[in-house]
Design a protein around this motif. Structure first.
Motif, PDB file in Angstrom:
ATOM      1  N   TRP A  42      43.051  35.483  29.549  1.00  0.00           N
ATOM      2  CA  TRP A  42      43.316  34.074  29.736  1.00  0.00           C
ATOM      3  C   TRP A  42      44.810  33.873  30.016  1.00  0.00           C
ATOM      4  N   TYR A  45      48.184  34.078  27.227  1.00  0.00           N
ATOM      5  CA  TYR A  45      47.438  34.390  26.000  1.00  0.00           C
ATOM      6  C   TYR A  45      47.889  35.697  25.372  1.00  0.00           C
ATOM      7  N   THR A  66      44.777  36.937  35.313  1.00  0.00           N
ATOM      8  CA  THR A  66      44.288  35.876  34.431  1.00  0.00           C
ATOM      9  C   THR A  66      43.063  35.187  35.009  1.00  0.00           C
ATOM     10  N   ASP A  68      40.413  31.481  34.158  1.00  0.00           N
ATOM     11  CA  ASP A  68      40.452  30.178  33.482  1.00  0.00           C
ATOM     12  C   ASP A  68      39.135  29.789  32.837  1.00  0.00           C
ATOM     13  N   SER A  69      38.132  30.676  32.914  1.00  0.00           N
ATOM     14  CA  SER A  69      36.864  30.403  32.235  1.00  0.00           C
ATOM     15  C   SER A  69      36.115  31.709  32.013  1.00  0.00           C
ATOM     16  N   ASP A 264      37.646  34.749  20.339  1.00  0.00           N
ATOM     17  CA  ASP A 264      37.936  35.475  21.568  1.00  0.00           C
ATOM     18  C   ASP A 264      38.114  36.940  21.188  1.00  0.00           C
TER      19      ASP A 264
END
Length: 357
Positions: A42, A45, A66, A68-69, A264
């Motif tokens: 992410w 992160y 990276t 985003d979902s 996560d």
């Protein structure tokens, strides 16, 4: 001779161009050298200083890309063409990837620091025994309030959001599972409900909340709340931490009847080619000193108890982000739902957004 020289120059230019294209392709899709770790994560992160420290300490080079979902990451790996060695899906996506046989089991004999993880964060329903995943960060869904306009006692329950006092005052994170989820909890139902009738009732109740909703937004919710654009919001604990950093009047509360408990996690996708680098990185991140530094930078709750003990006492004792066991017990971890049910959640949420009063 001039034509010959021109041809040679042109050929050299093409070769140079191909070399540059190849180098750029490796940067975007991941290099294949033995001393490489291709990491899909992410955005923002991980502490960049830790990446540099890991590279200097081990000699491995980290290529970080990276997403985003969870769904974007899943689709990219499923379709092929990636060379990710390590990625960070949320709990329900770990379950989905396990079902799809997209993950490589962890070799626990190559891992150090497993004893640092609290029992609360291990052996969860989405990956019993942590066969495929290690927790990275965790948190909850809750209510952010501005103490200039709202008292904590006024927002201790999800039902409090329906109070006519908050007309046009609430910002919601743009997430179907979460927003329908808190409506379900307010009705005494599970956030993993699959019954279409119950979901429709939850959406109908959300429609009644519409007059109180100022906006349904994504990442920009942090900026709006930090700047005092609204007195209330529903968002994740990690996002709340970012807002609170920028505005001391903001606070975070998990309603007493429960909420979502999210995780996560590090996993190794089937695309992995550099397993030595993977285990070196996991062991590096499991080290309490590094995990504490990372938690301090990211601002999310760490599952590494040894790392938590290294953080300031005010962080360790902050019930907003490290709530009591009874709050956690009342909270639910999202399950991987059938595509038809996920579609129903998304459709109902879209209707709510489109036809808000």
């Amino acid at each position: 001779m001039k034509k010959l020289m021109s041809m040679i120059v042109a050929i050299l230019a093409v070769v140079a161009g191909l070399a540059l294209w190849s180098a750029n392709l490796k940067k975007t899709q991941g290099a294949t050298g033995e001393n490489t770790l291709n990491f899909a994560n992410w955005g923002d992160y991980i502490d960049p200083a830790l990446i540099k420290k890991f590279e200097k300490q081990t000699g491995y080079h980290v290529n970080q890309e990276t997403f985003d979902s969870n769904e974007a990451m899943y689709t990219k790996i499923q379709q092929g063409g990636t060379s990710y060695d390590l990625t960070v899906p949320s709990e329900y996506m770990v379950e989905k990837m396990i079902k799809a046989k997209m993950l490589i089991p962890l070799d626990k004999s190559k891992l150090t620091g497993l004893k640092n993880f609290g029992s609360l964060y291990m052996n969860r329903s989405f990956d019993p025994g942590n066969k495929y995943s290690l927790p990275y960060f965790w948190g909850t869904l809750g209510i952010i309030y501005n103490d200039q306009y709202v008292k904590r006692s006024e927002v201790e329950h999800w039902e409090d959001l329906w109070n006519k006092k908050w007309r046009g005052d609430i910002m919601l994170i743009d997430s179907a599972r979460d927003i329908l989820g808190f409506s379900l909890v307010s009705m005494g139902k599970s956030m993993n409900t699959t019954n279409p009738t119950t979901l429709q009732l939850a959406k109908t109740k959300l429609d009644a909340l519409s007059p109180n909703v100022k906006a349904v937004v994504a990442d920009e919710i942090k900026m709006y709340m930090a700047e005092g654009e609204a007195p209330l919001a529903v968002d994740w604990s990690g996002e709340a931490a970012d807002m609170m950093w920028d505005n001391s009047h903001l606070h975070y509360v998990v309603p007493t009847e429960g909420s979502n408990l999210w995780f996560d996690n590090f996993v190794i996708p089937k695309t992995a080619k550099h397993l030595k680098a993977v285990y070196a990185f996991l062991n590096f991140m499991n080290d309490p000193k590094n995990a504490a530094q990372n938690a301090d930078y990211v601002g999310y709750s760490t599952p590494n108890d040894a790392a938590l003990r290294r953080l300031p006492k005010k962080v360790q004792n902050d019930k907003q982000f490290y709530p009591d066991q009874d709050v956690i017990r009342r909270s639910e971890v999202y399950k991987d739902l059938a595509p038809k049910t996920v579609g129903l959640y998304n459709d109902l949420f879209l209707e709510f957004k489109m036809f808000r009063k």
